[in-house]
Write a protein that holds these residues in place. Structure first.
Motif, mmCIF file in Angstrom:
data_model
loop_
_atom_site.group_PDB
_atom_site.id
_atom_site.type_symbol
_atom_site.label_atom_id
_atom_site.label_comp_id
_atom_site.label_asym_id
_atom_site.label_seq_id
_atom_site.Cartn_x
_atom_site.Cartn_y
_atom_site.Cartn_z
ATOM 1 N N GLN A 104 0.824 -1.203 0.000
ATOM 2 C CA GLN A 104 0.000 0.000 0.000
ATOM 3 C C GLN A 104 0.867 1.267 0.000
ATOM 4 O O GLN A 104 0.358 2.352 -0.202
ATOM 5 C CB GLN A 104 -0.950 -0.008 1.199
ATOM 6 N N PHE A 122 -6.564 -3.616 2.498
ATOM 7 C CA PHE A 122 -7.337 -3.579 3.750
ATOM 8 C C PHE A 122 -6.445 -3.488 4.974
ATOM 9 O O PHE A 122 -6.874 -3.782 6.088
ATOM 10 C CB PHE A 122 -8.278 -4.794 3.852
ATOM 11 N N GLY A 123 -5.188 -3.119 4.777
ATOM 12 C CA GLY A 123 -4.248 -3.038 5.890
ATOM 13 C C GLY A 123 -3.193 -4.127 5.845
ATOM 14 O O GLY A 123 -2.113 -3.963 6.393
ATOM 15 N N ASN A 153 -0.303 -2.607 4.388
ATOM 16 C CA ASN A 153 -0.098 -1.239 4.868
ATOM 17 C C ASN A 153 1.263 -1.098 5.542
ATOM 18 O O ASN A 153 1.913 -0.057 5.429
ATOM 19 C CB ASN A 153 -1.234 -0.915 5.845
ATOM 20 N N PRO A 197 -2.971 -2.984 11.137
ATOM 21 C CA PRO A 197 -4.215 -2.303 10.775
ATOM 22 C C PRO A 197 -5.077 -3.178 9.872
ATOM 23 O O PRO A 197 -4.558 -3.902 9.023
ATOM 24 C CB PRO A 197 -3.713 -1.071 10.011
ATOM 25 N N PHE A 198 -6.340 -3.122 10.095
ATOM 26 C CA PHE A 198 -7.308 -3.912 9.326
ATOM 27 C C PHE A 198 -8.500 -2.992 9.155
ATOM 28 O O PHE A 198 -9.089 -2.562 10.137
ATOM 29 C CB PHE A 198 -7.675 -5.162 10.125
ATOM 30 N N ARG A 199 -8.823 -2.701 7.947
ATOM 31 C CA ARG A 199 -9.876 -1.743 7.603
ATOM 32 C C ARG A 199 -10.624 -1.176 8.814
ATOM 33 O O ARG A 199 -11.325 -1.888 9.517
ATOM 34 C CB ARG A 199 -10.871 -2.393 6.645
ATOM 35 N N ALA A 200 -10.463 0.131 9.015
ATOM 36 C CA ALA A 200 -11.012 0.831 10.177
ATOM 37 C C ALA A 200 -10.562 0.184 11.488
ATOM 38 O O ALA A 200 -11.380 -0.226 12.313
ATOM 39 C CB ALA A 200 -12.524 0.928 10.109
ATOM 40 N N ALA A 234 -1.345 4.262 1.071
ATOM 41 C CA ALA A 234 -2.805 4.212 0.941
ATOM 42 C C ALA A 234 -3.363 3.470 2.145
ATOM 43 O O ALA A 234 -3.349 2.249 2.200
ATOM 44 C CB ALA A 234 -3.206 3.510 -0.352
ATOM 45 N N ARG A 266 -5.717 4.348 6.145
ATOM 46 C CA ARG A 266 -6.350 5.319 7.025
ATOM 47 C C ARG A 266 -7.183 6.351 6.245
ATOM 48 O O ARG A 266 -7.256 7.524 6.611
ATOM 49 C CB ARG A 266 -5.301 6.007 7.903
ATOM 50 N N GLU A 310 -12.843 3.614 4.694
ATOM 51 C CA GLU A 310 -13.069 2.680 5.791
ATOM 52 C C GLU A 310 -14.414 2.854 6.490
ATOM 53 O O GLU A 310 -14.908 1.952 7.161
ATOM 54 C CB GLU A 310 -11.927 2.805 6.811
HETATM 55 MO MO1 MOS Z 1 -5.902 0.678 6.209
HETATM 56 S S1 MOS Z 1 -6.448 -0.650 7.676
HETATM 57 O O1 MOS Z 1 -5.637 2.094 7.084
HETATM 58 O O2 MOS Z 1 -4.504 0.099 5.491
#
Ligand code: MOS
Length: 716
Positions: free
Chosen positions: A214, A245-246, A249, A352-355, A509, A511, A681
């Motif tokens: 990301q 989706f993180g 990330n 991190p995992f989506r939201a 990419a 948050r 998110e």
């Molecule tokens: Mo997203 S969980 O901020 O990559």
């Protein structure tokens, strides 16, 4: 760009559906080798013995690496990475830089920190040979006893102290109703469509990496440091990323490992994570247990809100799920107490995992509010309105813009909220119980510094270049739209080049910040291009006419945007409300989500087609969370048992109800010239709670854990 009318299909849609788009594992380069890893089945453990002799001599196998070969990989020289990771919990693990380092490297010693940790890597001519060779490796593990240490209460995170709250010294006033309960959410796996892969190619002491990430700059910084070479000798490319989706990330050891292997072997190496590897080598969402207590006066005004979260991380990692963040800001209460408690387990580091935070956090908080509404006899919407936060009282700032009350009103109208009966089990249809439920969603709307370069050619074609990635969100399309409308040219004249660390820097990419970060930089570049042409050939005429007049073969300009800083005078959040209707056949425990209405306040919507798709995707994530998703961990070995898509259920097409997405499309007057906040998110938080609340309305049985269990779904 004129906002809500700007429907524009994805400019890369044809490339994606025809297979022309090249993803990290698609890169074909001559003499490229393939690497696959062997995972430890348990942890914590010592690797007592490992025998790769048979694997190593299989035809087509080039080499096999274990911890005994660590010096050959020069892994050991990167002690700086260990130092960075060792700061432990509380590090700004979501910060947009390579500061979020993996605190461990595989193949470094015989200690197995988590089940799934790589204990050997096979490098072969083909993936088939590599796979076969893995089966010929013999090893012996000594499992070590494990007792979790006491939970840690982490310190600074997201720039704030994680043990916070306010009003502890105020008189909370009379409490007439109080609810308190524990809420549980499971370990979850990201499951992007494209499994992670890295192709590493060395050329003359320079490294080119095609990586499914990301953020190309964060990856470059980490890999260069691991290799002990300057960053300008590393180029990371991620032109297409098949969802993240993180999971993509943060920085993961395999990214550097691919480069180390390629350097050691003198040939390009592609390291592919299998779906099973994805479960352990690219993060997950940790399970949570959260206690929420809500005290209210006779009118339903919160006198106290307490949200204590118990979450997990690995033995070495620094990330944990920050469940309580929005509880500080989303509702008024005279006193708010939020705490986080983190237990270290021999599991992979969550990420991190989506939201992150908001997703499990909102399940607990928004379910608790429904319990409070029921206990006070107030309508759930009315209860939220009575506790509406006119400003961000935690930070003591005004919202840049907040139309959450309109989201409630429009959502209630659209779903037909007046049909809802306060007394559960009042509605039936076709032999099923019917229930209606709702919940608030909210997510921060940050923006970071970003750069965009424009190259205008004499024939009027334009290249838009930035290192930002498009992980399926639509960044490539938005940039093309933005340049087209600012410069008065056709989208067909524009090509957008993304995800290359040699291009102007843009944030990872994640948050929900890419639109608010990168689009203003593109607009700035367009202004700079017009000014340059004004200075060169004067004003008047189309872009092509002006370019012709200049007689130049091409013109290059850069644009920049500074993003938002911590010292802003406002708080930037996006808001929304989910309303859901469910149907339950409680004789057989079959739950159907019959309808979802999501109303969002994310400022100006730059491309409703793409934006609706983001929200719909978030809603589907929420549906998966409520009904099916759960990674199960073996209690003794700590192994994730369903580390594959056969045993880990996610929603498929037939599970998806009609999803009505409504955007208020009210420009945020503060955040940027477009008035647009992020929305990648916000479709997910609150959704599982809205479904659980609808289920309660249908059954009078309260779901305090997800996925919903049969004791809730089955009638007695
Ligand atoms: Mo997203 S969980 O901020 O990559």
């Amino acid at each position: 760009m004129s906002g809500i009318e700007s429907r524009q299909p994805r400019v890369d849609a044809i490339d994606k559906v025809t297979g022309r788009a090249v993803y990290a594992a698609d890169v074909r380069t001559s003499d490229c080798l393939v690497a696959l890893a062997l995972r430890s089945p348990l942890a914590p453990a010592r690797l007592k013995r490992i025998d790769v002799a048979v694997a190593r001599v299989l035809p087509g196998v080039v080499d096999v690496f274990t911890h005994l070969d660590a010096p050959r990989l020069d892994w050991t020289s990167s002690s700086e990475i260990d130092a960075l990771g060792a700061e432990g919990l509380g590090r700004a693990a979501m910060a947009d830089s390579a500061s979020a380092q993996p605190a461990y490297r595989p193949l470094i010693d015989d200690f197995i920190q988590f089940a799934g940790q790589w204990i050997a890597v096979v490098v072969a001519e083909t993936i088939e040979v590599a796979r076969e060779a893995l089966g010929h490796i013999v090893f012996e593990l000594d499992q070590l006893p494990f007792e979790p240490a006491a939970a840690i209460r982490p310190g600074a995170f997201f720039g704030a102290d994680m043990q916070y709250g306010f009003g502890s010294d105020v008189e909370t006033g009379p409490t007439s109703v109080s609810v308190s309960a524990n809420y549980c959410t499971p370990m979850q796996l990201h499951q992007p469509m494209e499994p992670t892969a890295t192709t590493a190619i060395w050329n003359d002491g320079r490294l080119t990496m095609y990586d499914s990430t990301q953020g190309v700059h964060a990856t470059r910084a980490y890999v260069a440091r691991s290799l002990g070479i300057p960053e300008d000798r590393v180029q990371v490319q991620a032109p297409f990323v098949g969802g993240g989706f993180g999971a993509k990330n943060q920085i993961w050891p395999h990214q550097a490992l691919a480069a180390h292997l390629a350097r050691a072997l003198g040939r390009p190496v592609r390291l592919q994570l299998t779906r099973n590897d994805m479960a352990v080598a690219s993060g997950h969402r940790s399970g949570t247990r959260q206690q929420v207590q809500l005290d209210a006066d006779a009118q339903g005004h919160l006198t106290r809100l307490r949200h204590d979260s118990h979450v997990f991380t690995s033995l070495h990692g620094g990330f944990f799920e920050p469940c309580g963040l929005s509880s500080l800001m989303l509702y008024t209460a005279r006193r708010i107490d939020v705490s986080h408690h983190v237990t270290r387990l021999p599991i992979p580091t969550p990420t991190p995992f989506r939201a992150p935070g908001e997703t499990p956090g909102s399940f607990a908080l928004e379910t608790a509010l429904d319990e409070l509404a029921h206990a006070t006899g107030l309508d759930p919407v009315e209860l939220r309105l009575r506790n509406f936060a006119e400003r961000d009282h935690y930070h003591g700032r005004d919202w840049s813009s907040n139309h959450l009350r309109d989201c409630y009103r429009i959502g209630a109208e659209r779903i037909g909220w007046e049909r809802r009966q306060a007394i559960p089990r009042s509605l039936r249809r076709d032999g099923c119980l019917v229930g209606l439920g709702m919940a608030t969603t909210a997510y921060p709307a940050p923006a970071l510094p970003a750069g965009v370069r424009l190259v205008l050619r004499h024939n009027g074609s334009l290249r838009v270049e930035t290192s930002a990635t498009d992980i399926g969100t639509g960044m490539r399309t938005l940039l093309a739209q933005n340049a087209a409308s600012n410069l008065g040219i056709e989208i067909s004249q524009i090509s957008v080049h993304l995800g290359d660390s040699d291009l102007p820097e843009a944030p990872t990419a994640g948050r929900s910040k890419s639109t608010a970060s990168v689009l203003p930089a593109c607009a700035d570049a367009c202004r700079n291009l017009q000014s340059l042409l004004d200075a060169t050939v004067g004003s008047g005429g189309t872009l092509l006419e002006r370019m012709n007049k200049s007689g130049l073969p091409e013109l290059t300009v850069e644009g920049r945007a500074n993003g938002l800083s911590a010292g802003e005078s406002h708080s930037f959040y996006s808001f929304g409300a989910h309303f859901a209707e469910v149907e339950l056949d409680e004789k057989i425990g079959r739950l159907r989500v019959s309808r979802v209405v999501s109303v969002l306040d994310c400022g100006t919507i730059l491309n409703p087609q793409l934006a609706e798709s983001q929200i719909r995707g978030g809603v589907i994530f929420g549906l998966g969370m409520a009904l099916m998703e759960e990674a199960t961990r073996h209690p003794q070995t700590h192994r994730i048992l369903n580390d594959n898509l056969a045993d880990y259920a996610v929603p498929v097409h037939a599970d998806i109800p009609p999803i009505d997405v409504v955007f208020l499309n009210k420009p945020d007057p503060i955040i940027n010239d477009f008035g647009a906040r992020g929305l990648g998110e916000i479709g997910l938080p609150g959704l599982a709670a809205a479904l659980g609340n609808a289920l309660f309305n249908a059954t009078n049985r309260r779901a305090r854990s997800v996925p919903f269990q049969f004791d809730i779904l089955l009638g007695s």
